[in-house]
Structures are given as structure tokens and as C-alpha cells.
Design an enzyme around this catalytic site. Structure first.
Site, mmCIF file in Angstrom:
data_model
loop_
_atom_site.group_PDB
_atom_site.id
_atom_site.type_symbol
_atom_site.label_atom_id
_atom_site.label_comp_id
_atom_site.label_asym_id
_atom_site.label_seq_id
_atom_site.Cartn_x
_atom_site.Cartn_y
_atom_site.Cartn_z
ATOM 1 N NE ARG A 11 -4.250 -1.701 10.321
ATOM 2 C CZ ARG A 11 -3.360 -1.122 9.781
ATOM 3 N NH1 ARG A 11 -3.095 0.125 9.318
ATOM 4 N NH2 ARG A 11 -2.313 -1.832 9.387
ATOM 5 N NE ARG B 284 7.121 -3.024 5.906
ATOM 6 C CZ ARG B 284 5.799 -2.803 5.735
ATOM 7 N NH1 ARG B 284 5.432 -2.199 4.597
ATOM 8 N NH2 ARG B 284 4.963 -3.032 6.863
ATOM 9 N NE ARG C 96 6.464 -0.986 10.306
ATOM 10 C CZ ARG C 96 5.366 -1.054 9.748
ATOM 11 N NH1 ARG C 96 5.427 -0.515 8.454
ATOM 12 N NH2 ARG C 96 4.180 -1.362 10.168
ATOM 13 C CE LYS D 41 -2.337 -1.085 3.806
ATOM 14 N NZ LYS D 41 -1.678 -2.524 4.270
ATOM 15 N NE ARG E 246 1.970 -5.573 11.320
ATOM 16 C CZ ARG E 246 3.096 -5.208 10.550
ATOM 17 N NH1 ARG E 246 3.933 -5.885 11.093
ATOM 18 N NH2 ARG E 246 2.980 -4.385 9.653
HETATM 19 P P1 AMP Z 1 0.859 0.051 9.195
HETATM 20 O O1 AMP Z 1 2.014 0.895 8.748
HETATM 21 O O2 AMP Z 1 -0.234 0.540 8.459
HETATM 22 O O3 AMP Z 1 1.080 -1.427 8.838
HETATM 23 O O4 AMP Z 1 0.461 0.311 10.861
HETATM 24 C C1 AMP Z 1 1.277 -0.282 11.712
HETATM 25 C C2 AMP Z 1 0.580 -0.208 12.857
HETATM 26 O O5 AMP Z 1 -0.140 0.754 13.355
HETATM 27 C C3 AMP Z 1 -0.754 -1.313 13.062
HETATM 28 O O6 AMP Z 1 -0.385 -2.726 13.255
HETATM 29 C C4 AMP Z 1 -1.636 -0.591 14.269
HETATM 30 O O7 AMP Z 1 -1.258 -1.082 15.335
HETATM 31 C C5 AMP Z 1 -1.284 0.795 14.072
HETATM 32 N N1 AMP Z 1 -2.376 1.308 13.225
HETATM 33 C C6 AMP Z 1 -2.305 1.879 11.745
HETATM 34 N N2 AMP Z 1 -3.452 2.110 11.322
HETATM 35 C C7 AMP Z 1 -4.401 2.047 12.270
HETATM 36 C C8 AMP Z 1 -5.665 1.999 12.208
HETATM 37 N N3 AMP Z 1 -6.675 2.523 11.305
HETATM 38 N N4 AMP Z 1 -6.255 1.368 13.294
HETATM 39 C C9 AMP Z 1 -5.717 0.974 14.416
HETATM 40 N N5 AMP Z 1 -4.516 0.890 14.437
HETATM 41 C C10 AMP Z 1 -3.755 1.333 13.213
#
Ligand code: AMP
Length: 370
Positions: free
Chosen positions: A267, A306, A312, A192, A324
């Protein structure tokens, strides 16, 4: 519909509605200050038209003066308020009534209150023709309000977009209909973020990744970052109310965007509903949700790779990655139906070269504009 520079604006308030509000304010203040000989202080530049019409409608003795502050550039409030024309002289013991064209966040007002706080005035009141109650977060209560309006960018009757529009007798609001707002959907590692980088350039969109905003806050040690870290480290979702508020603030920071790519948001169903309501309140909507599909084994491989580069923590441990995915399957996957019901769900094969996948995505987006 009118055009000012690059933006379109549609009618919002007629001359009659505005004049009615100005007259009502003049009558209300006249009752309170009949024998008070107040000094009305207009806030330049925006309030010049309001001050002029207000004074013509004000029936008792009064004086007039002006201050000038600056904070807006284009559609965005810069947050920095400068004093360009200071408080008038000889105001000791006098009743001061500030005449503002519009109050939104209250930043300018705070500066005004501060400017007058060192003077020995008898009384200090605020009258604003337009008032965005939804976004006002100042402490000072507004004493006289002409019209309460929603949080929309407006021009006309003294208010401008990059200096144009001040001479209009009516008020117009920004027309958002030409925007493209996309949700990029997909499990962690689906690509994404990578694809958003290409799409934002091609369509001139603002990319909002909630994951990136959280990581930025964690890096900077903010309160939000500290709160989010405990969830993110385990691969859990951050609570909805925190994430929704943060997302809304990010959108509000970019009122002149031609559209948004929401990456990693929504989400949950609660987030999707909140997003719809929020966008509707701004005369905006989601145009399409595009899911990047890839199977779990490939995604795990990508994420571990990654993790080696990005550091990360949630990308370095298979059990956190799987958590996740579980969060995605239980909370995010149901959104497919939510957007299918709105005829806005599109699925794209997320396996292939970056370029191939970009082409698949642009084919969907171009079909929306056709
Ligand atoms: P991402 O970089 O999108 O994979 O997000 C990393 C982490 O941030 C996720 O595993 C969640 O813990 C938190 N996070 C990101 N976006 C959301 C969301 N829309 N709702 C809840 N937690 C989020």
C-alpha cells in the site's frame, strides 16, 4: 532440473562443494578434540549421509550415536518437534557433538539442547552442515558450520521433500519460476477480497489479505492486533515496518504454495520495494498487479452496506471511509507508476456482476501464462 512428487528442483550445491565443507568441518573439529574421544550424535533422518562422510574424514578416535526428532512435513515445519529416538546411554562426562544436516529456525535445535540439558555431559557442541543464518532465531550459538545458505527449501544429501531426494549426492533447491504471484490493487470496497476467493480456487493460490491478518490479530487480542487497532479504527495505514514484517511471516508460513494473491499489500512505495526485495531473496517475483477500478460514490455505498453486515468499524462511518480513500490516493495510487515501470500494471473495470469481474481478471491472468 529434477522433479520430486509435484515440485521441480534445480541444482544448488555440487558434490564437490559439499564434500569440501564436510572435510573442513572434520578438520576443524579434529583440532579441538584430538585426544577427547568425543561422541558424535547424528540427528536422523536427514544427517545420515553427512554423519557417514564426516566420520570417514575424522582422523581421531571417536564414537557415534543417533537421535531422531521430527518436525518437517512436506515443505513446512509444523512447529511440533517430537522425540522418536532418545539420547544415548552412558554419556556422563563425555564430550557430545551433535551432527545436524541443517539448522533453519532453530526449533529442532532447541529441543535437542533441552534433551541434553538433563544429562551430565562434559561438553555439548553443535555442528551443522547447512545453516540458514537469515531465519535462525534461536539463542544457542552454532559451534561449527559447514556452509551458510540462504532461506531456500533444499533437498538431497540426506534432505528430503516428502521422503524423496535423500539419496542424491548433490543438493537441489526448489524452483519457484512456475509460480504466479499477483497483487490485487484497488480502493477499499473495490472487491479485492471477493475476487481473491475465486482466483485462489481457480489458480490454486494462497490469498494473503493484510487487512484480514490484522483483524484476526485484533480478534485474538495479540500484541500486533492491539498495535494495529489504533490505526485501523481511524482509517489510517498501519506503519510500514509492522506490516512488512507481518506479510513476510505470512509468506514464510506457506513455502509450498503455487503462488500468492497479495490483497491490500503493498500500500506504500516502501512496502512495494520491500516486497520486491523479499521475493527476490526467495527466487520469486510479482507477475502482475491488477487494479479493480470503481468510482468513489459506488465504493462508499458498497462499504456502508458491508459495514452493516460485517460490523467493521472502519466501514460504518463516511469520514473514516473518506480518510481511507485519501490514504489510498496519497500513498497507494503512486504504486501504479512503480508497477507500470516494471510493465506489470493492469487495470480492470470493477463495476459489474461478480462473475463478469472474475472473467475480466482471469483474462489478464491467462494472458500472463500464454
Ligand atoms: P483492508 O481490509 O485491506 O481494507 O484493510 C483494513 C485496514 O488495515 C486498513 O485501513 C489499514 O489500517 C490496515 N492495513 C491493511 N493492509 C495494510 C497495509 N498494507 N499497510 C498498512 N496498513 C494496512
Amino acid at each position: 532440473m529434477i522433479r520430486l512428487h509435484d515440485k521441480f528442483f534445480k541444482p544448488f550445491l555440487s558434490e564437490l562443494q559439499i564434500q569440501g565443507a564436510v572435510r573442513r568441518m572434520a578438520e576443524e573439529i579434529a583440532v579441538d578434540y584430538k585426544d577427547g574421544n568425543p561422541i558424535f550424535v547424528g540427528v536422523l533422518n536427514g544427517a545420515f549421509m553427512f554423519v557417514s562422510d564426516f566420520l570417514k574424514a575424522y582422523p581421531h578416535p571417536c564414537e557415534v550415536s543417533f537421535v531422531k526428532l521430527s518436525s518437517y512435513q512436506g515443505l513446512t515445519s509444523t512447529g511440533i518437534v517430537e522425540t522418536l529416538l532418545d539420547v544415548p546411554d552412558n554419556i556422563e562426562g563425555r564430550s557430545i557433538i551433535i551432527l545436524e544436516d541443517i539448522i533453519d529456525t532453530g526449533r529442532t535445535l532447541q529441543k535437542l539442547v533441552h534433551l541434553f540439558s538433563n544429562t551430565k555431559v562434559k561438553e555439548f557442541k553443535i555442528a551443522s552442515l547447512f545453516y540458514k543464518a537469515e531465519v535462525y532465531n534461536g539463542e544457542y550459538a552454532i559451534d561449527y558450520v559447514g556452509l551458510e545458505i540462504p532461506d531456500k527449501f533444499i533437498v538431497g544429501y540426506g534432505l528430503d521433500y516428502k521422503e524423496l531426494g535423500r539419496n542424491l549426492k548433490e543438493v537441489y533447491q526448489l524452483n519457484q519460476k512456475h509460480m504466479i504471484n499477483l497483487v490485487l490493487f484497488g480502493k477499499p470496497g473495490a472487491g479485492k477480497g471477493t475476487q481473491a476467493q475465486f482466483l485462489k480456487e481457480k489458480y490454486n493460490l494462497k490469498h494473503i489479505s493484510t487487512g484480514d491478518v490484522f483483524r484476526f490479530n485484533i480478534k485474538n487480542g495479540t500484541e500486533l492486533g492491539t498495535l494495529a487497532k489504533s490505526y485501523i479504527d481511524k482509517g489510517d495505514l498501519v506503519p510500514d515496518e509492522v506490516t512488512i514484517k507481518m506479510l513476510e511471516e505470512e509468506v514464510d508460513k506457506n513455502p509450498d504454495a503455487d503462488g500468492f494473491i497479495f490483497d491490500g499489500f503493498p500500500r506504500t512505495t516502501a512496502q512495494a520495494e520491500a516486497l520486491d526485495n523479499f521475493l527476490e531473496s526467495k527466487d520469486m517475483k510479482i507477475d502482475a498487479t491488477i487494479a479493480l477500478e470503481a468510482n468513489d460514490d459506488i465504493l462508499i455505498e458498497r462499504l456502508l452496506e458491508r459495514g452493516k453486515v460485517s460490523g467493521r468499524s472502519d466501514d460504518q462511518d463516511v469520514s473514516k471511509i473518506k480518510n481511507r480513500f485519501e490514504e489510498y490516493n496519497s500513498k497507494t495510487a503512486p504504486l501504479k507508476e512503480f508497477y507500470e515501470d516494471q510493465h506489470k500494471f493492469h487495470s480492470v473495470n470493477g463495476i459489474g456482476s461478480i462473475d463478469e469481474i472474475t472473467q475480466r481478471l482471469t483474462a489478464v491472468i491467462d494472458s500472463l501464462k500464454a
